[in-house]
Design an enzyme around this catalytic site. Structure first.
Site, PDB file in Angstrom:
ATOM      1  N   LYS A  53       0.834  -1.200   0.000  1.00 40.97           N
ATOM      2  CA  LYS A  53       0.000   0.000   0.000  1.00 40.97           C
ATOM      3  C   LYS A  53       0.869   1.250   0.000  1.00 40.97           C
ATOM      4  O   LYS A  53       0.599   2.221  -0.710  1.00 40.97           O
ATOM      5  CB  LYS A  53      -0.940  -0.018   1.218  1.00 40.97           C
ATOM      6  CG  LYS A  53      -2.073  -1.031   1.047  1.00 40.97           C
ATOM      7  CD  LYS A  53      -2.843  -1.314   2.323  1.00 40.97           C
ATOM      8  CE  LYS A  53      -3.855  -2.441   2.061  1.00 40.97           C
ATOM      9  NZ  LYS A  53      -4.584  -2.878   3.246  1.00 40.97           N
ATOM     10  N   GLN A  97      -4.666  -1.609   9.542  1.00 42.24           N
ATOM     11  CA  GLN A  97      -4.561  -2.921   8.896  1.00 42.24           C
ATOM     12  C   GLN A  97      -5.167  -4.001   9.799  1.00 42.24           C
ATOM     13  O   GLN A  97      -4.791  -4.144  10.960  1.00 42.24           O
ATOM     14  CB  GLN A  97      -3.077  -3.229   8.603  1.00 42.24           C
ATOM     15  CG  GLN A  97      -2.855  -4.511   7.845  1.00 42.24           C
ATOM     16  CD  GLN A  97      -3.460  -4.476   6.437  1.00 42.24           C
ATOM     17  OE1 GLN A  97      -3.280  -3.518   5.697  1.00 42.24           O
ATOM     18  NE2 GLN A  97      -4.187  -5.521   6.065  1.00 42.24           N
ATOM     19  N   ASP A 120     -11.283   2.743   4.102  1.00 44.18           N
ATOM     20  CA  ASP A 120     -11.690   1.341   3.917  1.00 44.18           C
ATOM     21  C   ASP A 120     -13.211   1.234   3.824  1.00 44.18           C
ATOM     22  O   ASP A 120     -13.737   0.190   3.447  1.00 44.18           O
ATOM     23  CB  ASP A 120     -11.222   0.490   5.112  1.00 44.18           C
ATOM     24  CG  ASP A 120      -9.911  -0.238   4.830  1.00 44.18           C
ATOM     25  OD1 ASP A 120      -9.624  -0.484   3.639  1.00 44.18           O
ATOM     26  OD2 ASP A 120      -9.211  -0.569   5.794  1.00 44.18           O
TER      27      ASP A 120
END
Ligand code: NDP
Length: 287
Positions: A53, A97, A120
């Site tokens: 990422k 994460q 997200d």
């Protein structure tokens, strides 16, 4: 023989478009989108995802910061960090994460993220926005699947779309996006009766189960588009999806490979969401 959908190529083209938009934003508004990535503990898969990422951000001209915390981090310390990032002007997106180490409450951490920085799209308010079709961000993996369907001009409207899996991060939002595109959607799960028959009635079949070789050729309608979200390890430890490639490829009309299908799209959509968050924050400042 199914046409393979090249997720790497589609993702590269999305990322190139984002890089152009980021450059234009820097030039016109003097703003660089910023993403904070928080990783707790030392799970090797999470480390690989975070590195990928960060690399993708750098390539798109997006500023990124990493916060690597030890597995001993307390809930309060993690929530405090999220709240600090919520206030940070140069950060538009916050990504924690997952999975978090045992003992940390993922739901509470996600709810602590400012919804306008929740790239997200896991925060309850963003989930609600997706449900009613008034969203800032779409969850990365389902959004990536929609982009893959568009790349091949696969019509969703009026088609029977079967999603196998009903998780909050993949299955449910996937079904909702297909519904927003006017698909007729069936969601399957571990209690579904006669799954092969339901799958065989799909024009578009999306599998998000997490079991290698789960979808076999006899479960696929000839000519159907089969999208494999699964990321599993086969008996030799090799990365594979949910789809039994050997038996499905001769039957399906389209098929996404693993690796190189949905996976690359997930990161591309994260960049897209970070750019969207930066635009949102720019607009809010103008007001
Ligand atoms: P979950 O484990 O949260 O969900 C799996 C779903 O599959 C559940 O809804 C479960 O049903 C259903 N399921 C399990 N067994 C069966 C069965 N025998 N018949 C029908 N349905 C079944 O997984 P995720 O949604 O988080 O992820 C799914 C897969 O996608 C994983 O392989 C994951 O690694 C991958 N993934 C890939 C991403 C990418 O970028 N490519 C991103 C995110 C995930 P029930 O609810 O009844 O238990």
């Amino acid at each position: 023989m199914a046409k393979l959908i090249d997720g790497k190529a589609v993702a590269a083209s999305v990322r190139a478009g984002i890089a152009q938009e980021v450059a234009a934003m820097q030039e016109n508004d003097g703003v660089t989108p910023g993403l904070a990535v928080v990783i707790v503990g030392d799970d090797p898969a999470s480390r690989t995802y975070v590195n990928n990422k960060k690399k993708a951000c750098a390539e798109a001209g997006i500023y990124s910061e990493e916060y690597a915390l030890p597995a001993t981090t307390t809930q309060q310390e993690l929530v405090d960090l999220v709240q600090t990032l919520n206030r940070k002007q140069d950060i538009d997106g916050i990504l924690v994460q997952l999975p978090l180490p045992k003992g940390l409450d993922e739901k509470a951490v996600i709810e602590a993220i400012d919804p306008s920085k929740d790239v997200d799209a896991f925060h309850e308010s963003n989930v609600g926005r997706i449900m009613i079709g008034n969203f800032h961000f779409l969850p990365c993996t389902p959004a990536g699947v929609m982009e893959l369907l568009r790349s091949e001009n696969i019509e969703v409207a009026g088609k029977h779309c079967v999603v196998v899996g009903r998780s909050n991060i993949v299955g449910k939002p996937m079904a909702m996006l297909l519904l927003h595109s006017n698909g007729t959607v069936t969601i399957c799960h571990s209690k579904t009766q006669d799954l092969p028959a339901v799958c065989r009635s799909a024009d578009i079949l999306v599998s998000a189960v997490g079991k290698a070789k789960f979808i076999t050729g006899d479960m696929v309608k000839p000519g159907a588009a089969v999208i494999d979200v699964g990321m599993n390890r086969d008996e030799n430890g090799k990365l594979c999806g949910d789809v039994d490639f050997a038996s499905v490829e001769p039957v399906a009309g389209y098929l996404t490979p693993v690796p190189g299908g949905v996976g690359p799209m997930t990161i591309a959509m994260l960049l897209k969401n970070t750019l969207a968050a930066a635009k949102l924050h720019c607009k809010a400042e103008e007001k």
